[in-house]
Design a protein around this motif. Structure first.
Motif, PDB file in Angstrom:
ATOM      1  N   SER A   3       0.763  -1.078   0.087  1.00 29.98           N
ATOM      2  CA  SER A   3       0.018  -0.025   0.058  1.00 29.98           C
ATOM      3  C   SER A   3       0.870   1.288   0.137  1.00 29.98           C
ATOM      4  CB  SER A   3      -0.799   0.013   1.106  1.00 29.98           C
ATOM      5  OG  SER A   3      -0.255   0.017   2.406  1.00 29.98           O
ATOM      6  N   LEU A   4       2.037   0.996  -0.071  1.00 28.83           N
ATOM      7  CA  LEU A   4       3.002   2.260  -0.063  1.00 28.83           C
ATOM      8  C   LEU A   4       3.227   2.753  -1.382  1.00 28.83           C
ATOM      9  CD1 LEU A   4       6.004   0.652   2.034  1.00 28.83           C
ATOM     10  CD2 LEU A   4       4.373   2.390   2.813  1.00 28.83           C
ATOM     11  N   PRO A   5       3.474   4.177  -1.767  1.00 28.35           N
ATOM     12  CA  PRO A   5       3.464   4.605  -2.846  1.00 28.35           C
ATOM     13  C   PRO A   5       4.596   4.160  -3.548  1.00 28.35           C
ATOM     14  CG  PRO A   5       4.094   6.491  -1.185  1.00 28.35           C
ATOM     15  CD  PRO A   5       3.537   5.030  -0.444  1.00 28.35           C
ATOM     16  N   LYS A   6       4.757   3.964  -4.960  1.00 26.71           N
ATOM     17  CA  LYS A   6       5.712   3.640  -5.685  1.00 26.71           C
ATOM     18  C   LYS A   6       6.528   5.161  -6.016  1.00 26.71           C
ATOM     19  CE  LYS A   6       3.820  -0.306  -8.294  1.00 26.71           C
ATOM     20  NZ  LYS A   6       3.346  -0.641  -9.419  1.00 26.71           N
ATOM     21  N   ILE A   7       7.938   4.855  -5.937  1.00 25.92           N
ATOM     22  CA  ILE A   7       8.823   6.219  -5.870  1.00 25.92           C
ATOM     23  C   ILE A   7       9.803   6.271  -7.018  1.00 25.92           C
ATOM     24  CG2 ILE A   7      10.654   7.315  -4.703  1.00 25.92           C
ATOM     25  CD1 ILE A   7       9.154   6.468  -1.990  1.00 25.92           C
ATOM     26  N   ALA A   8       9.639   7.205  -7.737  1.00 25.40           N
ATOM     27  CA  ALA A   8      10.593   7.281  -8.673  1.00 25.40           C
ATOM     28  C   ALA A   8      11.690   8.161  -8.280  1.00 25.40           C
ATOM     29  CB  ALA A   8      10.060   8.103 -10.057  1.00 25.40           C
ATOM     30  N   TRP A   9      12.990   7.990  -8.269  1.00 25.18           N
ATOM     31  CA  TRP A   9      14.022   8.849  -7.729  1.00 25.18           C
ATOM     32  C   TRP A   9      15.110   9.250  -9.018  1.00 25.18           C
ATOM     33  CZ3 TRP A   9      14.590   9.721  -2.410  1.00 25.18           C
ATOM     34  CH2 TRP A   9      15.617  10.532  -2.094  1.00 25.18           C
ATOM     35  N   ILE A  10      15.469  10.478  -9.284  1.00 25.64           N
ATOM     36  CA  ILE A  10      15.852  11.106 -10.248  1.00 25.64           C
ATOM     37  C   ILE A  10      17.055  11.471  -9.667  1.00 25.64           C
ATOM     38  CG2 ILE A  10      16.073  12.468 -12.412  1.00 25.64           C
ATOM     39  CD1 ILE A  10      13.905  10.032 -12.317  1.00 25.64           C
ATOM     40  N   GLY A  11      18.549  10.937  -9.962  1.00 32.37           N
ATOM     41  CA  GLY A  11      19.396  11.502  -9.306  1.00 32.37           C
ATOM     42  C   GLY A  11      20.005  10.625  -8.282  1.00 32.37           C
ATOM     43  N   LEU A  12      21.037  10.003  -8.281  1.00 35.53           N
ATOM     44  CA  LEU A  12      21.641   8.895  -7.287  1.00 35.53           C
ATOM     45  C   LEU A  12      23.086   8.978  -6.989  1.00 35.53           C
ATOM     46  CD1 LEU A  12      19.879   5.803  -9.065  1.00 35.53           C
ATOM     47  CD2 LEU A  12      19.064   6.891  -6.877  1.00 35.53           C
ATOM     48  N   GLY A  13      23.411  10.594  -6.855  1.00 35.57           N
ATOM     49  CA  GLY A  13      24.653  10.782  -6.350  1.00 35.57           C
ATOM     50  C   GLY A  13      24.785  10.521  -4.962  1.00 35.57           C
ATOM     51  N   ILE A  14      25.808  11.379  -4.460  1.00 40.06           N
ATOM     52  CA  ILE A  14      26.308  11.409  -2.989  1.00 40.06           C
ATOM     53  C   ILE A  14      25.063  11.314  -1.985  1.00 40.06           C
ATOM     54  CG2 ILE A  14      26.712  13.697  -2.479  1.00 40.06           C
ATOM     55  CD1 ILE A  14      29.466  12.694  -1.273  1.00 40.06           C
ATOM     56  N   MET A  15      24.051  12.095  -2.211  1.00 37.72           N
ATOM     57  CA  MET A  15      22.879  12.076  -1.472  1.00 37.72           C
ATOM     58  C   MET A  15      21.908  11.114  -1.827  1.00 37.72           C
ATOM     59  SD  MET A  15      22.973  16.223  -0.503  1.00 37.72           S
ATOM     60  CE  MET A  15      20.997  15.979   0.039  1.00 37.72           C
TER      61      MET A  15
END
Length: 81
Positions: A3-15
């Motif tokens: 039931s958790l939202p699906k997440i798109a993550w753009i930018g996988l750098g140091i943070m």
């Protein structure tokens, strides 16, 4: 099915890499995109899904997070192909 939202993550750098990995550990479905292949491999190794484009990453997302350096990159994500 989560039931958790699906997440798109753009930018996988140091943070972005450790933050997205913490979401995966918390049970979220995270699909990520970045320009560096080794960071995509790191995301996949943590249990996330590596996308081949921004469009693919956001296609089924409920939430989109960007972690990029500055305004030009944000604008390229929002208004680019």
């Amino acid at each position: 099915m989560s039931s958790l939202p699906k997440i798109a993550w753009i930018g996988l750098g140091i943070m972005g890499s450790p933050m997205s990995e913490n979401l995966i550990k918390a049970g979220y479905d995270v699909t990520g995109y970045t320009l560096e292949a080794d960071k995509l491999q790191r995301l996949a190794a943590a249990g996330g899904t590596a996308a081949t484009s921004i469009a693919q990453a956001v296609r089924e997302a409920d939430v989109i997070i960007t972690m990029v350096p500055a305004s030009p990159q944000v604008e390229a994500i929002a208004y680019g192909p």
